[in-house]
Design a protein around this motif. Structure first.
Motif: not given
Ligand SMILES: C[S@@+](CC[C@H](N)C(=O)[O-])C[C@H]1O[C@@H](n2cnc3c(N)ncnc32)[C@H](O)[C@@H]1O
Length: 205
Positions: A9, A13, A23, A50-52, A72-73, A97-99, A114-115
């Motif tokens: 990830w 970015y 996305w 995972g708001g990115g 977000d990770i 953090a990794d959720v 979301r996603a």
């Molecule tokens: C498909 S993107 C969606 C981003 C945001 N939610 C959006 O709708 O624009 C997935 C996001 O989840 C984060 N992510 C993926 N695995 C994760 C984890 N285990 N813990 C935290 N964040 C994570 C990624 O870094 C990325 O920003």
């Protein structure tokens, strides 16, 4: 596992413009509509898991929301959002953090994802996510979650995903959450592709 995920990830970015990823949404319309329907006060606490680099928190700050957290990770994703927000970034709590290994230190009124959940393709990852979710919410808390629908893509950002309909998501969260609303939504990617999403709103019992 977490290191490989973080490296994936971080690289996404670091190498792609935030408005070019599949996305990307110029405005997070489905999330805002879901929140509008709930008619929540601006003092409501919300975490975007995972708001990115999503602009959901930008829009909520504009509306006067004052207790916002983005987890977000990928630190580079949060750096994009912070740079965009400028001085307003100080009004938001940022968690790298990794959720699936994160231990929430507080509870939130709204958990928004979301996603992200759809990347958890192993049962133990989903269990770990639910542990964080249950620790980070209280009875009455709302969970807004969006995953690829059964006819959605099989992969996202080069990674395999688990696709869900509302019944499957309801089963995944049935231990503590009651499904209140669900709908499908077609997301249009920056490249013009169509991605069917399944949205669900749950309330914690
Ligand atoms: C498909 S993107 C969606 C981003 C945001 N939610 C959006 O709708 O624009 C997935 C996001 O989840 C984060 N992510 C993926 N695995 C994760 C984890 N285990 N813990 C935290 N964040 C994570 C990624 O870094 C990325 O920003």
């Amino acid at each position: 596992m977490t290191d490989a995920k973080r490296e994936h990830w971080d690289a996404v970015y670091r190498t792609k413009a935030a408005d070019s990823v599949s996305w990307y949404q110029p405005t997070p319309e489905p999330s805002l509509r879901a929140l509008d329907a709930l008619q929540l006060p601006v003092a409501t606490s919300l975490i975007d898991v995972g708001g990115g680099a999503s602009s959901l928190v930008d829009r909520l700050v504009e509306r006067g929301w004052s207790d916002l957290t983005v987890l977000d990770i990928a630190a580079p994703a949060l750096d994009v959002a912070k740079a965009r927000l400028g001085d307003e970034a100080a009004r938001i709590a940022w968690v790298i953090a990794d959720v699936t290994v994160w231990r929430p230190e507080r509870r939130y009124d709204v958990w928004h994802d979301r996603a992200v959940f759809h990347f958890l393709t192993e049962p133990e990852q989903r269990l770990a996510y639910r542990r964080a979710l249950e620790a980070g919410t209280s009875p009455g808390s709302i969970v807004i979650i969006a995953t690829f629908a059964p006819d959605g893509p099989e992969r996202c950002s080069g990674l395999p995903v688990q696709r869900y309909d509302a019944a499957a998501l309801a089963t995944a969260f049935s231990s503590a959450f009651t499904l209140e609303r669900e709908w499908r939504q077609d997301h249009t990617t920056p490249g013009g592709g169509r991605q069917p999403f399944q949205w669900c709103v749950f309330r914690k019992r």
